[in-house]
Design a protein around this motif. Sequence first.
Motif, PDB file in Angstrom:
ATOM      1  N   LEU A  99     -45.487  57.400 -39.863  1.00  0.00           N
ATOM      2  CA  LEU A  99     -44.173  56.946 -39.412  1.00  0.00           C
ATOM      3  C   LEU A  99     -44.206  56.384 -37.990  1.00  0.00           C
ATOM      4  CD1 LEU A  99     -41.209  56.595 -40.125  1.00  0.00           C
ATOM      5  CD2 LEU A  99     -40.816  58.912 -39.262  1.00  0.00           C
ATOM      6  N   PRO A 100     -44.882  57.031 -37.022  1.00  0.00           N
ATOM      7  CA  PRO A 100     -44.912  56.444 -35.673  1.00  0.00           C
ATOM      8  C   PRO A 100     -45.546  55.051 -35.639  1.00  0.00           C
ATOM      9  CG  PRO A 100     -45.617  58.723 -35.571  1.00  0.00           C
ATOM     10  CD  PRO A 100     -45.509  58.361 -37.039  1.00  0.00           C
ATOM     11  N   PHE A 101     -46.469  54.779 -36.533  1.00  0.00           N
ATOM     12  CA  PHE A 101     -47.070  53.450 -36.591  1.00  0.00           C
ATOM     13  C   PHE A 101     -46.098  52.429 -37.175  1.00  0.00           C
ATOM     14  CE2 PHE A 101     -49.377  50.213 -39.043  1.00  0.00           C
ATOM     15  CZ  PHE A 101     -50.051  49.594 -38.010  1.00  0.00           C
ATOM     16  N   LEU A 102     -45.329  52.826 -38.171  1.00  0.00           N
ATOM     17  CA  LEU A 102     -44.450  51.894 -38.874  1.00  0.00           C
ATOM     18  C   LEU A 102     -43.139  51.618 -38.154  1.00  0.00           C
ATOM     19  CD1 LEU A 102     -45.000  53.202 -42.508  1.00  0.00           C
ATOM     20  CD2 LEU A 102     -46.007  51.180 -41.435  1.00  0.00           C
ATOM     21  N   VAL A 103     -42.690  52.533 -37.309  1.00  0.00           N
ATOM     22  CA  VAL A 103     -41.390  52.379 -36.641  1.00  0.00           C
ATOM     23  C   VAL A 103     -41.267  51.054 -35.885  1.00  0.00           C
ATOM     24  CG1 VAL A 103     -39.949  53.318 -34.778  1.00  0.00           C
ATOM     25  CG2 VAL A 103     -40.809  54.815 -36.564  1.00  0.00           C
ATOM     26  N   PRO A 104     -42.233  50.631 -35.069  1.00  0.00           N
ATOM     27  CA  PRO A 104     -42.067  49.346 -34.374  1.00  0.00           C
ATOM     28  C   PRO A 104     -41.918  48.155 -35.333  1.00  0.00           C
ATOM     29  CG  PRO A 104     -43.818  50.604 -33.356  1.00  0.00           C
ATOM     30  CD  PRO A 104     -43.443  51.328 -34.606  1.00  0.00           C
ATOM     31  N   PHE A 105     -42.620  48.183 -36.458  1.00  0.00           N
ATOM     32  CA  PHE A 105     -42.502  47.093 -37.426  1.00  0.00           C
ATOM     33  C   PHE A 105     -41.112  47.059 -38.050  1.00  0.00           C
ATOM     34  CE2 PHE A 105     -47.083  47.890 -37.322  1.00  0.00           C
ATOM     35  CZ  PHE A 105     -47.555  46.609 -37.111  1.00  0.00           C
ATOM     36  N   VAL A 106     -40.597  48.229 -38.396  1.00  0.00           N
ATOM     37  CA  VAL A 106     -39.277  48.309 -39.023  1.00  0.00           C
ATOM     38  C   VAL A 106     -38.194  47.860 -38.041  1.00  0.00           C
ATOM     39  CG1 VAL A 106     -37.576  49.893 -40.006  1.00  0.00           C
ATOM     40  CG2 VAL A 106     -39.973  50.082 -40.666  1.00  0.00           C
ATOM     41  N   VAL A 107     -38.240  48.365 -36.825  1.00  0.00           N
ATOM     42  CA  VAL A 107     -37.248  47.985 -35.821  1.00  0.00           C
ATOM     43  C   VAL A 107     -37.333  46.488 -35.526  1.00  0.00           C
ATOM     44  CG1 VAL A 107     -36.547  48.293 -33.411  1.00  0.00           C
ATOM     45  CG2 VAL A 107     -37.109  50.276 -34.805  1.00  0.00           C
ATOM     46  N   ALA A 108     -38.535  45.973 -35.387  1.00  0.00           N
ATOM     47  CA  ALA A 108     -38.706  44.539 -35.117  1.00  0.00           C
ATOM     48  C   ALA A 108     -38.163  43.699 -36.266  1.00  0.00           C
ATOM     49  CB  ALA A 108     -40.175  44.217 -34.876  1.00  0.00           C
ATOM     50  N   GLY A 109     -38.444  44.106 -37.486  1.00  0.00           N
ATOM     51  CA  GLY A 109     -37.940  43.358 -38.634  1.00  0.00           C
ATOM     52  C   GLY A 109     -36.431  43.356 -38.703  1.00  0.00           C
ATOM     53  N   ILE A 110     -35.823  44.508 -38.504  1.00  0.00           N
ATOM     54  CA  ILE A 110     -34.360  44.601 -38.548  1.00  0.00           C
ATOM     55  C   ILE A 110     -33.744  43.792 -37.411  1.00  0.00           C
ATOM     56  CG2 ILE A 110     -32.416  46.186 -38.252  1.00  0.00           C
ATOM     57  CD1 ILE A 110     -34.117  48.284 -39.764  1.00  0.00           C
ATOM     58  N   ALA A 111     -34.276  43.946 -36.208  1.00  0.00           N
ATOM     59  CA  ALA A 111     -33.727  43.215 -35.057  1.00  0.00           C
ATOM     60  C   ALA A 111     -33.891  41.709 -35.234  1.00  0.00           C
ATOM     61  CB  ALA A 111     -34.410  43.677 -33.768  1.00  0.00           C
ATOM     62  N   GLY A 112     -35.052  41.284 -35.686  1.00  0.00           N
ATOM     63  CA  GLY A 112     -35.297  39.854 -35.867  1.00  0.00           C
ATOM     64  C   GLY A 112     -34.398  39.228 -36.913  1.00  0.00           C
ATOM     65  N   VAL A 113     -34.248  39.906 -38.033  1.00  0.00           N
ATOM     66  CA  VAL A 113     -33.380  39.380 -39.098  1.00  0.00           C
ATOM     67  C   VAL A 113     -31.928  39.366 -38.643  1.00  0.00           C
ATOM     68  CG1 VAL A 113     -32.479  39.866 -41.406  1.00  0.00           C
ATOM     69  CG2 VAL A 113     -34.939  39.944 -40.988  1.00  0.00           C
ATOM     70  N   ALA A 114     -31.487  40.441 -37.995  1.00  0.00           N
ATOM     71  CA  ALA A 114     -30.091  40.508 -37.542  1.00  0.00           C
ATOM     72  C   ALA A 114     -29.775  39.389 -36.557  1.00  0.00           C
ATOM     73  CB  ALA A 114     -29.820  41.873 -36.912  1.00  0.00           C
ATOM     74  N   VAL A 115     -30.637  39.198 -35.570  1.00  0.00           N
ATOM     75  CA  VAL A 115     -30.389  38.146 -34.573  1.00  0.00           C
ATOM     76  C   VAL A 115     -30.539  36.767 -35.203  1.00  0.00           C
ATOM     77  CG1 VAL A 115     -31.293  37.100 -32.459  1.00  0.00           C
ATOM     78  CG2 VAL A 115     -30.982  39.568 -32.599  1.00  0.00           C
ATOM     79  N   GLY A 116     -31.526  36.603 -36.067  1.00  0.00           N
ATOM     80  CA  GLY A 116     -31.712  35.312 -36.726  1.00  0.00           C
ATOM     81  C   GLY A 116     -30.530  34.924 -37.591  1.00  0.00           C
ATOM     82  N   VAL A 117     -29.993  35.881 -38.344  1.00  0.00           N
ATOM     83  CA  VAL A 117     -28.839  35.595 -39.204  1.00  0.00           C
ATOM     84  C   VAL A 117     -27.598  35.343 -38.358  1.00  0.00           C
ATOM     85  CG1 VAL A 117     -27.264  36.652 -40.882  1.00  0.00           C
ATOM     86  CG2 VAL A 117     -29.731  36.779 -41.228  1.00  0.00           C
ATOM     87  N   ARG A 118     -27.406  36.172 -37.355  1.00  0.00           N
ATOM     88  CA  ARG A 118     -26.199  36.035 -36.516  1.00  0.00           C
ATOM     89  C   ARG A 118     -26.203  34.735 -35.720  1.00  0.00           C
ATOM     90  NH1 ARG A 118     -21.675  38.407 -34.988  1.00  0.00           N
ATOM     91  NH2 ARG A 118     -21.135  38.605 -32.788  1.00  0.00           N
ATOM     92  N   SER A 119     -27.354  34.351 -35.179  1.00  0.00           N
ATOM     93  CA  SER A 119     -27.422  33.147 -34.339  1.00  0.00           C
ATOM     94  C   SER A 119     -27.721  31.891 -35.148  1.00  0.00           C
ATOM     95  CB  SER A 119     -28.488  33.315 -33.262  1.00  0.00           C
ATOM     96  OG  SER A 119     -29.782  33.300 -33.845  1.00  0.00           O
ATOM     97  N   GLY A 120     -28.310  32.063 -36.319  1.00  0.00           N
ATOM     98  CA  GLY A 120     -28.705  30.902 -37.115  1.00  0.00           C
ATOM     99  C   GLY A 120     -30.004  30.267 -36.640  1.00  0.00           C
ATOM    100  N   SER A 121     -30.699  30.928 -35.729  1.00  0.00           N
ATOM    101  CA  SER A 121     -31.933  30.384 -35.169  1.00  0.00           C
ATOM    102  C   SER A 121     -33.115  31.255 -35.572  1.00  0.00           C
ATOM    103  CB  SER A 121     -31.827  30.324 -33.647  1.00  0.00           C
ATOM    104  OG  SER A 121     -33.080  29.999 -33.075  1.00  0.00           O
TER     105      SER A 121
END
Length: 131
Positions: A75-97
Amino acid sequence: MALRDRLRPWHALMLAVFVVGTAISLLRAGTVTGDTVLRAVLSALFGLVIFQFTVGSVWGYAVEYANAGGQWTDLPFLVPFVVAGIAGVAVGVRSGSVGLGAWVAFWAFVIVAAVVALGAWFAAGYREAGA
């Protein structure tokens, strides 16, 4: 050594990133002139450097975690990937960029990986002190 003995799959992937980046830049330009070709090549080279930096950082994180005795399913290894994926998708969808989403995902990964590393370092230190 023959050239075919020195080439690795990584080189093919880098070539593909460069070719796709150049093609996308040329398609966006519309008309192909010497100036647009130069700009497309420079843009693709910049994209390739960013790709290498990002993949190199992620690969380095994975290798160092495994070298420290961790498993890639921890889990400690996977947490940065999960957070990065969620943050990237959220910002990408919200901004359209897509670019902004990728930028946020990368930095979210870096920050969370650093926090997890510090947390693991403190936890290991407390375990050793208590033993």
